[in-house]
Design an enzyme around this catalytic site. Structure first.
Site, PDB file in Angstrom:
ATOM      1  N   HIS A 171      -6.996  -1.459   2.975  1.00  0.00           N
ATOM      2  CA  HIS A 171      -6.001  -0.701   3.730  1.00  0.00           C
ATOM      3  C   HIS A 171      -4.678  -0.499   2.990  1.00  0.00           C
ATOM      4  O   HIS A 171      -3.817   0.244   3.465  1.00  0.00           O
ATOM      5  CB  HIS A 171      -5.744  -1.359   5.092  1.00  0.00           C
ATOM      6  CG  HIS A 171      -5.620  -0.340   6.203  1.00  0.00           C
ATOM      7  ND1 HIS A 171      -5.769  -0.672   7.534  1.00  0.00           N
ATOM      8  CD2 HIS A 171      -5.337   0.986   6.174  1.00  0.00           C
ATOM      9  CE1 HIS A 171      -5.588   0.418   8.278  1.00  0.00           C
ATOM     10  NE2 HIS A 171      -5.323   1.437   7.479  1.00  0.00           N
TER      11      HIS A 171
ATOM     12  N   ASP B 117      -6.483  -0.793  14.465  1.00  0.00           N
ATOM     13  CA  ASP B 117      -6.628  -1.965  13.599  1.00  0.00           C
ATOM     14  C   ASP B 117      -6.475  -3.221  14.451  1.00  0.00           C
ATOM     15  O   ASP B 117      -5.783  -3.208  15.476  1.00  0.00           O
ATOM     16  CB  ASP B 117      -5.490  -1.909  12.549  1.00  0.00           C
ATOM     17  CG  ASP B 117      -5.749  -2.713  11.287  1.00  0.00           C
ATOM     18  OD1 ASP B 117      -5.337  -2.235  10.207  1.00  0.00           O
ATOM     19  OD2 ASP B 117      -6.376  -3.795  11.361  1.00  0.00           O
TER      20      ASP B 117
ATOM     21  N   HIS C  88      -4.967  -5.593  13.107  1.00  0.00           N
ATOM     22  CA  HIS C  88      -3.730  -6.056  12.447  1.00  0.00           C
ATOM     23  C   HIS C  88      -2.693  -4.935  12.391  1.00  0.00           C
ATOM     24  O   HIS C  88      -3.053  -3.763  12.365  1.00  0.00           O
ATOM     25  CB  HIS C  88      -4.051  -6.517  11.020  1.00  0.00           C
ATOM     26  CG  HIS C  88      -5.199  -7.450  10.918  1.00  0.00           C
ATOM     27  ND1 HIS C  88      -6.499  -7.012  10.690  1.00  0.00           N
ATOM     28  CD2 HIS C  88      -5.269  -8.801  11.028  1.00  0.00           C
ATOM     29  CE1 HIS C  88      -7.306  -8.062  10.643  1.00  0.00           C
ATOM     30  NE2 HIS C  88      -6.600  -9.159  10.849  1.00  0.00           N
TER      31      HIS C  88
ATOM     32  N   ASP D 193      -0.475  -4.589   9.799  1.00  0.00           N
ATOM     33  CA  ASP D 193      -0.312  -4.164   8.388  1.00  0.00           C
ATOM     34  C   ASP D 193       1.105  -3.701   8.101  1.00  0.00           C
ATOM     35  O   ASP D 193       1.314  -2.730   7.371  1.00  0.00           O
ATOM     36  CB  ASP D 193      -1.324  -3.058   8.045  1.00  0.00           C
ATOM     37  CG  ASP D 193      -2.757  -3.515   8.169  1.00  0.00           C
ATOM     38  OD1 ASP D 193      -3.667  -2.690   7.939  1.00  0.00           O
ATOM     39  OD2 ASP D 193      -2.986  -4.692   8.502  1.00  0.00           O
TER      40      ASP D 193
ATOM     41  N   HIS E  69      -2.886  -5.113   1.558  1.00  0.00           N
ATOM     42  CA  HIS E  69      -3.530  -4.459   2.704  1.00  0.00           C
ATOM     43  C   HIS E  69      -2.884  -4.883   4.020  1.00  0.00           C
ATOM     44  O   HIS E  69      -3.141  -4.290   5.047  1.00  0.00           O
ATOM     45  CB  HIS E  69      -5.060  -4.662   2.703  1.00  0.00           C
ATOM     46  CG  HIS E  69      -5.516  -6.040   3.078  1.00  0.00           C
ATOM     47  ND1 HIS E  69      -6.815  -6.270   3.488  1.00  0.00           N
ATOM     48  CD2 HIS E  69      -4.898  -7.231   3.073  1.00  0.00           C
ATOM     49  CE1 HIS E  69      -6.957  -7.560   3.750  1.00  0.00           C
ATOM     50  NE2 HIS E  69      -5.815  -8.183   3.500  1.00  0.00           N
TER      51      HIS E  69
ATOM     52  N   ASP F   4      -8.996   1.146  10.547  1.00  0.00           N
ATOM     53  CA  ASP F   4      -9.528  -0.047   9.897  1.00  0.00           C
ATOM     54  C   ASP F   4     -10.744  -0.473  10.707  1.00  0.00           C
ATOM     55  O   ASP F   4     -10.633  -0.717  11.906  1.00  0.00           O
ATOM     56  CB  ASP F   4      -8.443  -1.139   9.929  1.00  0.00           C
ATOM     57  CG  ASP F   4      -8.825  -2.383   9.162  1.00  0.00           C
ATOM     58  OD1 ASP F   4      -7.915  -3.037   8.627  1.00  0.00           O
ATOM     59  OD2 ASP F   4     -10.027  -2.707   9.086  1.00  0.00           O
TER      60      ASP F   4
ATOM     61  N   ASP G   1     -12.052  -3.109  11.076  1.00  0.00           N
ATOM     62  CA  ASP G   1     -11.924  -4.401  11.757  1.00  0.00           C
ATOM     63  C   ASP G   1     -11.246  -4.272  13.120  1.00  0.00           C
ATOM     64  O   ASP G   1     -11.084  -5.272  13.841  1.00  0.00           O
ATOM     65  CB  ASP G   1     -11.260  -5.471  10.885  1.00  0.00           C
ATOM     66  CG  ASP G   1      -9.785  -5.245  10.633  1.00  0.00           C
ATOM     67  OD1 ASP G   1      -9.314  -5.686   9.567  1.00  0.00           O
ATOM     68  OD2 ASP G   1      -9.069  -4.658  11.471  1.00  0.00           O
TER      69      ASP G   1
ATOM     70  N   GLU H 119     -11.766  -0.580   4.798  1.00  0.00           N
ATOM     71  CA  GLU H 119     -12.127  -1.981   4.924  1.00  0.00           C
ATOM     72  C   GLU H 119     -13.603  -2.247   5.209  1.00  0.00           C
ATOM     73  O   GLU H 119     -13.945  -3.337   5.639  1.00  0.00           O
ATOM     74  CB  GLU H 119     -11.211  -2.704   5.932  1.00  0.00           C
ATOM     75  CG  GLU H 119      -9.739  -2.702   5.522  1.00  0.00           C
ATOM     76  CD  GLU H 119      -9.355  -3.796   4.511  1.00  0.00           C
ATOM     77  OE1 GLU H 119     -10.224  -4.583   4.117  1.00  0.00           O
ATOM     78  OE2 GLU H 119      -8.176  -3.837   4.127  1.00  0.00           O
TER      79      GLU H 119
HETATM   80  N1  LIG Z   1      -1.551 -10.146   8.386  1.00  0.00           N
HETATM   81  C1  LIG Z   1      -2.434 -10.646   7.369  1.00  0.00           C
HETATM   82  C2  LIG Z   1      -3.800  -9.921   7.472  1.00  0.00           C
HETATM   83  C3  LIG Z   1      -3.752  -8.498   6.986  1.00  0.00           C
HETATM   84  C4  LIG Z   1      -5.045  -7.728   7.274  1.00  0.00           C
HETATM   85  C5  LIG Z   1      -5.062  -6.409   6.564  1.00  0.00           C
HETATM   86  B1  LIG Z   1      -6.051  -5.337   7.180  1.00  0.00           B
HETATM   87  O1  LIG Z   1      -5.997  -4.129   6.406  1.00  0.00           O
HETATM   88  O2  LIG Z   1      -7.362  -5.860   7.205  1.00  0.00           O
HETATM   89  O3  LIG Z   1      -5.655  -4.993   8.506  1.00  0.00           O
HETATM   90  C6  LIG Z   1      -2.549 -12.167   7.492  1.00  0.00           C
HETATM   91  C7  LIG Z   1      -3.341 -12.594   8.641  1.00  0.00           C
HETATM   92  N2  LIG Z   1      -3.073 -13.959   9.059  1.00  0.00           N
HETATM   93  C8  LIG Z   1      -2.768 -14.885   7.953  1.00  0.00           C
HETATM   94  C9  LIG Z   1      -2.588 -16.299   8.465  1.00  0.00           C
HETATM   95  C10 LIG Z   1      -3.789 -16.741   9.274  1.00  0.00           C
HETATM   96  O4  LIG Z   1      -3.618 -18.047   9.820  1.00  0.00           O
HETATM   97  C11 LIG Z   1      -4.072 -15.759  10.379  1.00  0.00           C
HETATM   98  C12 LIG Z   1      -4.257 -14.393   9.802  1.00  0.00           C
HETATM   99  C13 LIG Z   1      -1.839 -10.456   6.005  1.00  0.00           C
HETATM  100  O5  LIG Z   1      -2.504 -10.853   5.039  1.00  0.00           O
HETATM  101  O6  LIG Z   1      -0.704  -9.950   5.940  1.00  0.00           O
HETATM  102 MN   LIG Z   2      -5.757  -2.734   8.218  1.00  0.00          MN
HETATM  103 MN   LIG Z   3      -7.287  -5.097   9.929  1.00  0.00          MN
HETATM  104 MN   LIG Z   4      -9.515  -5.406   7.282  1.00  0.00          MN
END
Ligand SMILES: N[C@](CCCC[B-](O)(O)O)(CCN1CCC(O)CC1)C(=O)O
Ligand SMILES: [Mn+2]
Ligand SMILES: [Mn+2]
Ligand SMILES: [Mn+2]
Length: 305
Positions: free
Chosen positions: A96, A119, A121, A123, A136, A227, A229, A272
């Site tokens: 993403h 999504d 998330h 993002d 992402h 996304d 997901d 994704e």
């Molecule tokens: N917000 C997350 C996930 C992003 C997902 C990107 B996508 O494109 O797939 O929407 C981190 C998520 N978070 C990290 C700590 C964990 O304990 C819980 C999940 C991040 O990495 O910033």
């Molecule tokens: Mn995403």
């Molecule tokens: Mn996502």
């Molecule tokens: Mn994803």
């Protein structure tokens, strides 16, 4: 209706390899044929392949900064060209982080636009709030006018011009939002239909309210960034960051049917899909077939026939 399809075989916005195979798996599932069978003209612009840019070390805990910046610059140019050729753009990811280039290039061609972000998330981490350093989880922070004072200039990112206003953004399906992201969404007053709102209102009302909200100040082209997901992992397990309690297949398709019906859909990202992350081939097929069905909904396929 005509579709301009760009594959973006890119995975370095996150850590799990395989998502770069998304474009070819979605093609292999028959996307282009199914679009043509529906009377949709299709131009395939092929895949942008990002032979691994040599990544200087460092990056301050951010993953593959220069590679992400460089890939998105190329994608932005490609998306601008697709729009200038008059197509509804279809960007097949890839992770993403590619929304940076996709939305940037779309805006370069059409000017002001609305974004519907579907999504689990948000993002919308900035490079300074991200837990993981993965891009992402950050794309919206580079695109929103209102966040630019919070985003540092990064290597290979100086080409990015913010191009989305916070009031022209709507989220659908959120259920895993980091504290800093939640603060940003509240601070900017971004419209959010989390999974709780989907449960409370039902998807039909969510879509009515989304479209009323986005067109209240004038109709603008819509960029749908989808996304996989967002959909429940029981339906789309082959993805990098699955979260339980997602949209049903029916809700997911309803979103694209409804947006297609507005006549405002101008570009769609489908990102994704990671075929390496499913336990069985059936799980991969379920994920890829759902991705195809979501895209067909964008181009007028109705389940009634
Ligand atoms: N917000 C997350 C996930 C992003 C997902 C990107 B996508 O494109 O797939 O929407 C981190 C998520 N978070 C990290 C700590 C964990 O304990 C819980 C999940 C991040 O990495 O910033
Ligand atoms: Mn995403
Ligand atoms: Mn996502
Ligand atoms: Mn994803």
């Amino acid at each position: 209706r005509s579709a301009g399809v760009v594959g973006a075989a890119f995975c370095r916005g996150q850590s799990r390899s395989g998502v770069e195979e998304g474009p070819d798996r979605i093609r292999a599932a028959g996307l282009l044929d199914r679009l043509q069978q529906r009377g949709c003209a299709v131009k395939d612009y092929g895949n942008l392949v990002f032979d691994d840019v040599v990544e200087p070390s460092g990056g301050g805990g951010l993953r593959s900064v220069a590679a992400v910046g460089g890939a998105n610059r190329r994608l932005s140019e490609a998306m601008k060209a697709v729009k200038e050729d008059g197509h509804t753009a279809v960007m097949l990811g890839g992770d993403h982080s590619l929304a940076i280039g996709s939305i940037h290039g779309h805006a370069a061609a059409v000017g002001q636009l609305s974004v519907v972000w579907v999504d689990a998330h948000a993002d919308i981490n900035t490079p300074l709030t991200t837990y993981t350093g993965n891009f992402h989880g950050q794309p919206m922070s580079f695109l929103l006018h209102e966040l630019q004072s919070k985003v540092p200039v990064l290597p290979n990112f100086s080409w990015v011009k913010p191009c989305v206003s916070a009031k022209d953004l709507v989220y659908i399906g959120l259920r895993d939002v980091d504290p800093a992201e939640h603060y940003i969404l509240k601070m900017l007053g971004v419209k959010v239909f989390s999974i709780s709102e989907v449960d409370r209102l039902g998807i039909a009302r969510v879509m009515e309210e989304t479209c009323d909200y986005l067109t209240a100040r004038g109709k603008k082209p819509v960029h749908l960034s989808y996304d996989v997901d967002a959909i429940d992992p029981s339906v789309t397990p082959a993805t990098g960051t699955p979260v339980v309690g997602g949209l049903t297949y029916r809700e997911g398709v309803y979103i694209t049917e409804h947006l297609c019906g507005t006549g405002l859909l101008s570009a769609v990202d489908l990102v994704e899909v990671n075929p390496l992350l499913a336990k069985t081939d059936q799980d991969v097929q379920s994920t890829v077939n759902t991705a195809v069905d979501l895209l067909l909904g964008c181009f007028g396929r109705l389940r009634e026939g």
